[in-house]
Design a protein around this motif. Sequence first.
Motif, PDB file in Angstrom:
ATOM      1  N   TYR A 273       4.359  71.066  15.747  1.00 15.07           N
ATOM      2  CA  TYR A 273       4.409  70.803  14.174  1.00 15.07           C
ATOM      3  C   TYR A 273       3.520  69.854  13.911  1.00 15.07           C
ATOM      4  CZ  TYR A 273       8.452  73.962  14.682  1.00 15.07           C
ATOM      5  OH  TYR A 273       9.319  74.889  15.290  1.00 15.07           O
ATOM      6  N   ASP A 274       2.497  69.928  12.973  1.00 14.70           N
ATOM      7  CA  ASP A 274       1.689  68.944  12.191  1.00 14.70           C
ATOM      8  C   ASP A 274       1.757  69.336  10.644  1.00 14.70           C
ATOM      9  OD1 ASP A 274      -0.218  67.531  11.253  1.00 14.70           O
ATOM     10  OD2 ASP A 274      -1.818  68.133  12.816  1.00 14.70           O
ATOM     11  N   ASP A 275       2.474  68.530  10.232  1.00 18.23           N
ATOM     12  CA  ASP A 275       2.774  68.819   8.839  1.00 18.23           C
ATOM     13  C   ASP A 275       1.617  68.449   7.815  1.00 18.23           C
ATOM     14  OD1 ASP A 275       4.449  68.947   6.601  1.00 18.23           O
ATOM     15  OD2 ASP A 275       5.005  67.209   6.120  1.00 18.23           O
ATOM     16  N   SER A 276       0.467  67.832   8.350  1.00 12.00           N
ATOM     17  CA  SER A 276      -0.782  67.875   7.587  1.00 12.00           C
ATOM     18  C   SER A 276      -1.306  69.093   7.299  1.00 12.00           C
ATOM     19  CB  SER A 276      -1.637  66.946   8.274  1.00 12.00           C
ATOM     20  OG  SER A 276      -1.955  67.341   9.338  1.00 12.00           O
ATOM     21  N   ARG A 277      -1.191  69.971   8.414  1.00 16.80           N
ATOM     22  CA  ARG A 277      -1.793  71.388   8.577  1.00 16.80           C
ATOM     23  C   ARG A 277      -0.659  72.608   7.888  1.00 16.80           C
ATOM     24  NH1 ARG A 277      -4.443  71.141  14.138  1.00 16.80           N
ATOM     25  NH2 ARG A 277      -2.644  72.121  14.861  1.00 16.80           N
ATOM     26  N   GLY A 278       0.505  71.985   7.551  1.00 17.42           N
ATOM     27  CA  GLY A 278       1.556  72.835   6.873  1.00 17.42           C
ATOM     28  C   GLY A 278       2.210  73.569   8.016  1.00 17.42           C
ATOM     29  N   GLU A 279       2.342  72.834   9.317  1.00 11.36           N
ATOM     30  CA  GLU A 279       3.260  73.454  10.277  1.00 11.36           C
ATOM     31  C   GLU A 279       4.467  72.617  10.284  1.00 11.36           C
ATOM     32  OE1 GLU A 279       0.718  72.380  13.457  1.00 11.36           O
ATOM     33  OE2 GLU A 279      -0.902  73.684  13.139  1.00 11.36           O
ATOM     34  N   TYR A 280       5.318  73.232   9.130  1.00 10.05           N
ATOM     35  CA  TYR A 280       6.570  72.358   8.736  1.00 10.05           C
ATOM     36  C   TYR A 280       7.716  73.279   9.208  1.00 10.05           C
ATOM     37  CZ  TYR A 280      10.263  70.629   5.631  1.00 10.05           C
ATOM     38  OH  TYR A 280      11.350  70.303   5.031  1.00 10.05           O
ATOM     39  N   LYS A 281       8.892  72.451   9.689  1.00 12.99           N
ATOM     40  CA  LYS A 281      10.194  73.068  10.051  1.00 12.99           C
ATOM     41  C   LYS A 281      11.275  72.292   9.366  1.00 12.99           C
ATOM     42  CE  LYS A 281      12.996  74.595  13.773  1.00 12.99           C
ATOM     43  NZ  LYS A 281      13.046  74.855  15.190  1.00 12.99           N
ATOM     44  N   ASP A 282      11.966  72.687   8.376  1.00 10.19           N
ATOM     45  CA  ASP A 282      12.857  71.875   7.907  1.00 10.19           C
ATOM     46  C   ASP A 282      14.160  71.413   8.772  1.00 10.19           C
ATOM     47  OD1 ASP A 282      15.642  73.509   7.515  1.00 10.19           O
ATOM     48  OD2 ASP A 282      13.833  75.091   7.070  1.00 10.19           O
ATOM     49  N   PHE A 283      14.638  70.542   8.521  1.00  3.91           N
ATOM     50  CA  PHE A 283      15.762  69.599   9.556  1.00  3.91           C
ATOM     51  C   PHE A 283      16.733  70.458   9.594  1.00  3.91           C
ATOM     52  CE2 PHE A 283      19.449  67.013   9.488  1.00  3.91           C
ATOM     53  CZ  PHE A 283      19.295  66.370  10.505  1.00  3.91           C
ATOM     54  N   GLY A 284      17.222  71.465   8.877  1.00  2.15           N
ATOM     55  CA  GLY A 284      18.437  72.333   9.271  1.00  2.15           C
ATOM     56  C   GLY A 284      18.136  73.358  10.425  1.00  2.15           C
ATOM     57  N   SER A 285      16.958  73.677  10.347  1.00  2.00           N
ATOM     58  CA  SER A 285      16.413  74.510  11.338  1.00  2.00           C
ATOM     59  C   SER A 285      16.248  74.166  12.875  1.00  2.00           C
ATOM     60  CB  SER A 285      15.015  75.288  10.894  1.00  2.00           C
ATOM     61  OG  SER A 285      15.096  76.124   9.752  1.00  2.00           O
ATOM     62  N   TYR A 286      16.431  72.960  13.066  1.00  2.47           N
ATOM     63  CA  TYR A 286      16.281  72.369  14.326  1.00  2.47           C
ATOM     64  C   TYR A 286      17.842  72.357  14.777  1.00  2.47           C
ATOM     65  CZ  TYR A 286      11.591  70.013  13.817  1.00  2.47           C
ATOM     66  OH  TYR A 286      10.255  69.847  13.951  1.00  2.47           O
ATOM     67  N   ILE A 287      17.932  72.536  16.166  1.00  7.08           N
ATOM     68  CA  ILE A 287      19.299  72.417  16.712  1.00  7.08           C
ATOM     69  C   ILE A 287      19.808  70.988  16.488  1.00  7.08           C
ATOM     70  CG2 ILE A 287      18.505  71.886  19.164  1.00  7.08           C
ATOM     71  CD1 ILE A 287      21.698  73.828  18.117  1.00  7.08           C
ATOM     72  N   GLY A 288      18.845  70.088  16.478  1.00  9.35           N
ATOM     73  CA  GLY A 288      19.232  68.524  16.421  1.00  9.35           C
ATOM     74  C   GLY A 288      19.797  68.421  14.903  1.00  9.35           C
TER      75      GLY A 288
END
Length: 523
Positions: A273-288
């Motif tokens: 994931y690289d947020d600068s390129r829009g490769e975003y994953k929200d916090f709740g979608s991680y198992i962590g």
Amino acid sequence: MIGYIAGLALFLLSGCDSFLTQLSENNTTVANHFRSEADVEAAVYGMHAQFREVMGSFTQDYRDRGLLLDNFGLARWREANEHNLSGYTATAVEFSWMYEYKAVSAANLVIGNLYRAGLPEERYRFYMGQALCIRACLYFQIIRLWGDAPLVLEYEDISEKGRTPWREIAGHIVADLLLAAEYLPPADQLKDPEGKPLTARQIPGRGTAYAILAGVYAWIAGYGQEPEYYALGIEAAGKVIGDPNYRLVASPEEVCTEVLPGNSEEGIFEVCYDDSRGEYKDFGSYIGGTVEKWPVLKGTTPASRRKFFIRNETVERLYTPEDLRLQAYFADFFRMKEEPVSVTQGAAYVRMWREVEYYSGGIYDGTPRTLLANDILIRLPDILLLRAEMKAATGDREGAVADLDVVRRRAGVAGYSEAEGDLRRAIQLERDRELLFQTGVRYFDYMRNHTYNLLKGGFRDLTETDVAAGALFLPVSLDAMNNNPKVKQTAYWVGKFWGLDACRELLPDVLPDEVRREHRLCY
């Protein structure tokens, strides 16, 4: 230009309701967009974006029905971990292979048109190797989740297809990976069009292809009960373990601080994931994001309520007191387990993923936005323990113990002794410890080794006859069968998941019962 072509690639792939409508453009139109390396690079980026959407999705967490959690805040997730899928609808996204096939189509688009760009041989092999590797990984995921499935190898193929036997698909996966391993350079030789090094572990190198291949051979040998494939799996794993591009970090603490954030030397294949390129994953979608609160999140205390947790007694059964993973993966375990249950809920405090990004400003100010971490698909201990498993299955106890003990030594744990009992079970438990909460690992492990009766609830009652009928696979979504009449439901799930009463609710007064039965729309 790159942004335009990437947008085109995503447009071509974004609107499909099933694999039957993957591509509507003709060859001439596609040919116009494979004229240079920039065009190819953009199409490959589109493929990786689709792959990220699939493998980084929260649905992968829900599909892992072997997670070592004692409490699930979501009832249907808990029930799924007990082999009870009644909480899901017939059209649940977890049962849909639509996104997998969209990503396969993106890979097929590259594979079928790369020749048009007239690239130098080295660059052609680089891009082709990536596409073959990504397609193979996707199909490996498909056959592990659904077993038999439609096989689509041409980007322009929109014909109706029935389900190809998974063993036949596995043969195509192997062929793709062997060619990818031939085409791709080692990880330290991956270059972009300007000759700059590529360090993102989502970009497959030669070691990636061999790592996936080792898993495929182990699957055919174990789940498919064709033990002659173990030797091939051991050989493929050895090519990864012997690759100087991969090494274990020094300690479990460094697993948390260096490996899980991403792109470390221990990582082999990751969703980046690289947020600068829009490769975003929200916090709740991680198992962590699901299992962590205190002490990772700001504003939480030990008394903050958790819906998803692993109990202290489960952790104590899994790890010995001297195990360094106990200290790294959990916050102050020995002290906190002595605190009142009214505070701790009797559960350990997971702290594997350490870095959280928070929203700044707006209505979500100060709340978690995302984890600063990749999704790890394969890392070196996985391959070491997989080779140990395969060696043990072939009677090479000495070799199996040697691989097992490499992982144990890093964790500060004594080597395997005969007093522990069954070696293959010891290896499985080591995978449980080392790869804890790595989504898409534990359930497939127990499938592969036919140890599914050690999972929870209804898994304990399954027989090999049930497994042969597809009990461990997911049901096929109703949408897939409606879109393609040649797709039939997995034998085990016929009559067990949804019945005609459910169909009447889903499709009221559309078709009489006898037509439903004839066209196998519902069961």
